[in-house]
Write an enzyme that holds these catalytic residues in place. Structure first.
Site, PDB file in Angstrom:
ATOM      1  N   LYS A 151     -13.674 -10.304   3.264  1.00 36.61           N
ATOM      2  CA  LYS A 151     -12.494 -11.067   3.698  1.00 36.61           C
ATOM      3  C   LYS A 151     -12.753 -12.536   3.484  1.00 36.61           C
ATOM      4  O   LYS A 151     -13.890 -12.983   3.642  1.00 36.61           O
ATOM      5  CB  LYS A 151     -12.207 -10.800   5.185  1.00 36.61           C
ATOM      6  CG  LYS A 151     -11.841  -9.360   5.515  1.00 36.61           C
ATOM      7  CD  LYS A 151     -10.432  -9.002   5.129  1.00 36.61           C
ATOM      8  CE  LYS A 151     -10.168  -7.519   5.308  1.00 36.61           C
ATOM      9  NZ  LYS A 151      -8.812  -7.081   5.048  1.00 36.61           N
ATOM     10  N   LYS A 153      -9.172 -11.236   1.963  1.00 32.75           N
ATOM     11  CA  LYS A 153      -8.833 -10.240   0.943  1.00 32.75           C
ATOM     12  C   LYS A 153      -8.882 -10.815  -0.463  1.00 32.75           C
ATOM     13  O   LYS A 153      -9.328 -10.185  -1.397  1.00 32.75           O
ATOM     14  CB  LYS A 153      -7.371  -9.860   1.173  1.00 32.75           C
ATOM     15  CG  LYS A 153      -7.086  -8.451   1.523  1.00 32.75           C
ATOM     16  CD  LYS A 153      -5.582  -8.303   1.736  1.00 32.75           C
ATOM     17  CE  LYS A 153      -5.294  -7.569   3.014  1.00 32.75           C
ATOM     18  NZ  LYS A 153      -5.186  -6.139   2.885  1.00 32.75           N
ATOM     19  N   ASP A 179     -11.367  -5.645  -1.411  1.00 29.65           N
ATOM     20  CA  ASP A 179     -10.131  -5.204  -0.770  1.00 29.65           C
ATOM     21  C   ASP A 179      -9.154  -4.708  -1.835  1.00 29.65           C
ATOM     22  O   ASP A 179      -9.366  -4.911  -3.035  1.00 29.65           O
ATOM     23  CB  ASP A 179      -9.538  -6.338   0.071  1.00 29.65           C
ATOM     24  CG  ASP A 179      -9.023  -5.811   1.410  1.00 29.65           C
ATOM     25  OD1 ASP A 179      -8.537  -4.661   1.433  1.00 29.65           O
ATOM     26  OD2 ASP A 179      -9.096  -6.526   2.413  1.00 29.65           O
ATOM     27  N   HIS A 267      -9.345   4.222  -1.990  1.00 29.03           N
ATOM     28  CA  HIS A 267      -8.478   3.525  -1.034  1.00 29.03           C
ATOM     29  C   HIS A 267      -7.091   4.154  -1.136  1.00 29.03           C
ATOM     30  O   HIS A 267      -6.757   4.764  -2.140  1.00 29.03           O
ATOM     31  CB  HIS A 267      -8.453   2.027  -1.374  1.00 29.03           C
ATOM     32  CG  HIS A 267      -7.949   1.167  -0.258  1.00 29.03           C
ATOM     33  ND1 HIS A 267      -6.622   1.114   0.094  1.00 29.03           N
ATOM     34  CD2 HIS A 267      -8.604   0.316   0.582  1.00 29.03           C
ATOM     35  CE1 HIS A 267      -6.483   0.263   1.116  1.00 29.03           C
ATOM     36  NE2 HIS A 267      -7.667  -0.232   1.435  1.00 29.03           N
ATOM     37  N   GLN A 360     -15.776   0.964   8.718  1.00 31.18           N
ATOM     38  CA  GLN A 360     -15.858  -0.357   8.078  1.00 31.18           C
ATOM     39  C   GLN A 360     -14.900  -1.346   8.710  1.00 31.18           C
ATOM     40  O   GLN A 360     -13.826  -0.987   9.169  1.00 31.18           O
ATOM     41  CB  GLN A 360     -15.654  -0.246   6.571  1.00 31.18           C
ATOM     42  CG  GLN A 360     -14.336   0.318   6.166  1.00 31.18           C
ATOM     43  CD  GLN A 360     -14.253   0.579   4.673  1.00 31.18           C
ATOM     44  OE1 GLN A 360     -15.235   0.847   3.988  1.00 31.18           O
ATOM     45  NE2 GLN A 360     -13.053   0.477   4.147  1.00 31.18           N
ATOM     46  N   ALA A 361     -15.345  -2.578   8.722  1.00 29.22           N
ATOM     47  CA  ALA A 361     -14.569  -3.647   9.343  1.00 29.22           C
ATOM     48  C   ALA A 361     -14.562  -4.870   8.441  1.00 29.22           C
ATOM     49  O   ALA A 361     -15.602  -5.254   7.908  1.00 29.22           O
ATOM     50  CB  ALA A 361     -15.198  -4.012  10.687  1.00 29.22           C
ATOM     51  N   GLY A 363     -12.097  -8.040   9.212  1.00 31.61           N
ATOM     52  CA  GLY A 363     -11.984  -9.067  10.245  1.00 31.61           C
ATOM     53  C   GLY A 363     -13.018  -8.879  11.347  1.00 31.61           C
ATOM     54  O   GLY A 363     -13.530  -9.860  11.894  1.00 31.61           O
TER      55      GLY A 363
HETATM   56  C1  RUB Z   1      -9.173  -3.473   6.627  1.00 30.20           C
HETATM   57  C2  RUB Z   1      -8.426  -3.434   5.364  1.00 30.20           C
HETATM   58  C3  RUB Z   1      -8.237  -2.099   4.703  1.00 30.20           C
HETATM   59  C4  RUB Z   1      -7.504  -1.179   5.599  1.00 30.20           C
HETATM   60  C5  RUB Z   1      -6.620  -0.137   5.007  1.00 30.20           C
HETATM   61  O1  RUB Z   1      -9.368  -4.830   7.050  1.00 30.20           O
HETATM   62  O2  RUB Z   1      -8.033  -4.426   4.846  1.00 30.20           O
HETATM   63  O3  RUB Z   1      -7.620  -2.272   3.485  1.00 30.20           O
HETATM   64  O4  RUB Z   1      -8.577  -0.515   6.145  1.00 30.20           O
HETATM   65  O5  RUB Z   1      -6.211   0.781   5.958  1.00 30.20           O
HETATM   66  P1  RUB Z   1      -9.646  -5.171   8.578  1.00 30.20           P
HETATM   67  P2  RUB Z   1      -6.511   2.340   5.882  1.00 30.20           P
HETATM   68  O6  RUB Z   1     -10.924  -4.497   8.944  1.00 30.20           O
HETATM   69  O7  RUB Z   1      -9.748  -6.677   8.630  1.00 30.20           O
HETATM   70  O8  RUB Z   1      -8.483  -4.640   9.359  1.00 30.20           O
HETATM   71  O9  RUB Z   1      -7.992   2.505   5.889  1.00 30.20           O
HETATM   72  O10 RUB Z   1      -5.859   2.879   7.104  1.00 30.20           O
HETATM   73  O11 RUB Z   1      -5.919   2.844   4.627  1.00 30.20           O
END
Ligand code: RUB
Length: 412
Positions: A151, A153, A179, A267, A360-361, A363
């Site tokens: 991040k 993104k 991302d 993704h 995974q995180a 933010g």
């Molecule tokens: C998470 C992020 C991912 C999302 C997609 O960022 O940007 O693209 O996980 O969602 P943050 P999903 O951790 O900052 O929220 O996994 O539900 O498809």
């Protein structure tokens, strides 16, 4: 001209030769009529009787409505309705998830599940690595993998992206990823980014830490395999494909390319357009089954009701089961729980999803008061605490990074 019936309620059909689907249907028509309309439209029928539909065609190729339970309709399709030899998802989707969504008489229809027969499944290869393969690469047999999405993104240049990955790995994370909106923009060209990230990962390896980072190669069909081979040549340790925007064929082309020797992280950006409405669209469970057939090694399945993205726990478990069940002859996909993750909710996610996941995180790592390395450490500490069954507040007493994360975001 015959008036053929597609209703075959209660008929037991041979699971070797039929594909079973379940649809949740909302309609003002009697449910039998609505179900028949779907079965007809998706197989041998149309809105009127037709002189060209002969008995033998109807008998061999007509779909059958085999059960109706409230608003849930089971429709079985003869295996001959599919291009069995090709092993390709587009035609499958046109049958089980095609025109039916546009039928005027159906207010809402959601494809909830599909069960393929062995002759269809055997044309797919499934994941090359799967959950175990990924764990072997990382030398982490049991605990959840812990990752980050770089991040912001978009906006970081290759050098800063690599610096982020290095910090995240130094803090203990096993996985990094681009991302979904980052591929090959001018501010961060994919070749330079891949090479810089590869250097960071090599440096971590020299320091004794194993990590992979998924480079997002989501692009046109005619280019994606070449790009996969290029990023691998430039040092990518994992490849990411956005399955809904690129298509299942793109995941399959990359995963089945014998030259590709790194895992494929899948993704699901844009999936909400299909999966979010409980009465219309396609369930993530179906998407998960198709991704597994096409060879995704890891797939986003949601945070089981805990993070920032919509998705209830029961659906999350079905997605997880589609990734992990023993019912199909493929390696198991590693479920990825992502979206609004932060240390304070890690135990909740692990309670709901168990240990065989990648958490995974973005933010929740980069937003740590002391930066990415401390954010990575806090996430790893939260996973360790939950893995050992220790309450976060307790564990945080002698883990400063976790304590600071809990102070910033709390827990639930
Ligand atoms: C998470 C992020 C991912 C999302 C997609 O960022 O940007 O693209 O996980 O969602 P943050 P999903 O951790 O900052 O929220 O996994 O539900 O498809």
């Amino acid at each position: 001209m015959e008036n053929y019936s597609y209703l075959a309620l209660g008929e037991e059909l041979d699971r070797e030769n039929w594909v079973f689907t379940k649809y949740r249907v909302t309609t003002d028509l009697p449910m039998e009529k609505a179900a028949e309309n779907i079965a007809a439209e998706q197989s041998t029928g149309t809105w009127t009787g037709i002189s060209t539909l002969k008995d033998d065609i109807f008998r061999k190729y007509a779909a059958k409505v085999t059960a109706i339970d409230g608003d849930m309709v089971t429709i079985a399709y003869p295996v001959e309705d599919f291009c069995i030899e090709r092993g390709a998802v587009p035609q499958i989707l046109s049958v089980i998830a095609g025109n039916l969504f546009g039928l005027e008489t159906i207010k809402g229809v959601r494809l909830e599940d599909v069960e393929f027969c062995p002759s269809i499944l055997k044309k797919y290869k499934g994941p090359k690595f799967g959950d175990k393969g990924l764990r072997d690469i990382l030398g982490r047999p049991e605990k959840p993998l812990v990752g980050t999405i770089v991040k912001p993104k978009i906006g970081l240049n290759p050098k800063d992206t690599a610096a982020y990955v290095y910090e995240a790995g130094s803090g203990g994370l096993t996985n990094g990823k681009d991302d979904e909106t980052l591929v090959d923009q001018v501010f961060c060209p994919i070749e330079a980014r891949t090479k810089a990230v590869a250097e960071a990962i090599d440096k971590l390896k020299e320091e004794g830490h194993r990590m992979v980072h998924a480079i997002n190669i989501s692009t046109n069909g005619q280019d994606i395999r070449d790009l996969a081979e290029d990023v691998q040549k430039w040092g990518a340790t994992e490849i990411m494909v956005d399955v809904i925007t690129c298509g299942y064929g793109a995941v399959q082309a990359v995963a089945e390319d014998p030259k590709i020797k790194v895992p494929v992280h899948v993704h699901r950006t844009m999936h909400g357009a299909m999966t979010k409405d409980p009465l219309n669209g396609i369930s993530m469970r179906v998407v998960s089954k198709l991704v597994r057939m096409c060879g995704g090694d890891a797939l986003h399945i949601g945070t089981l009701g805990v993070g920032k993205m919509a998705g209830d726990p029961a659906e999350g478990r079905l997605n997880q089961d589609a990734c992990q069940s023993d019912d199909v002859p493929f390696k198991k996909v590693l479920p990825v729980c992502s979206g609004g993750m932060y240390p304070g909710i890690v135990p909740g996610v692990m309670k709901a999803a168990g240990n065989n996941i990648q958490i995974q995180a973005g933010g929740g790592v980069a937003g740590h008061p002391r930066g990415v390395r401390a954010g990575a450490m806090a996430m790893c500490q939260a996973v360790d605490a939950a893995y050992e069954g220790i309450p976060l507040a307790e564990y945080a007493k002698d883990h400063a990074e976790l304590r600071e994360a809990l102070e910033r975001w709390g827990s639930k």
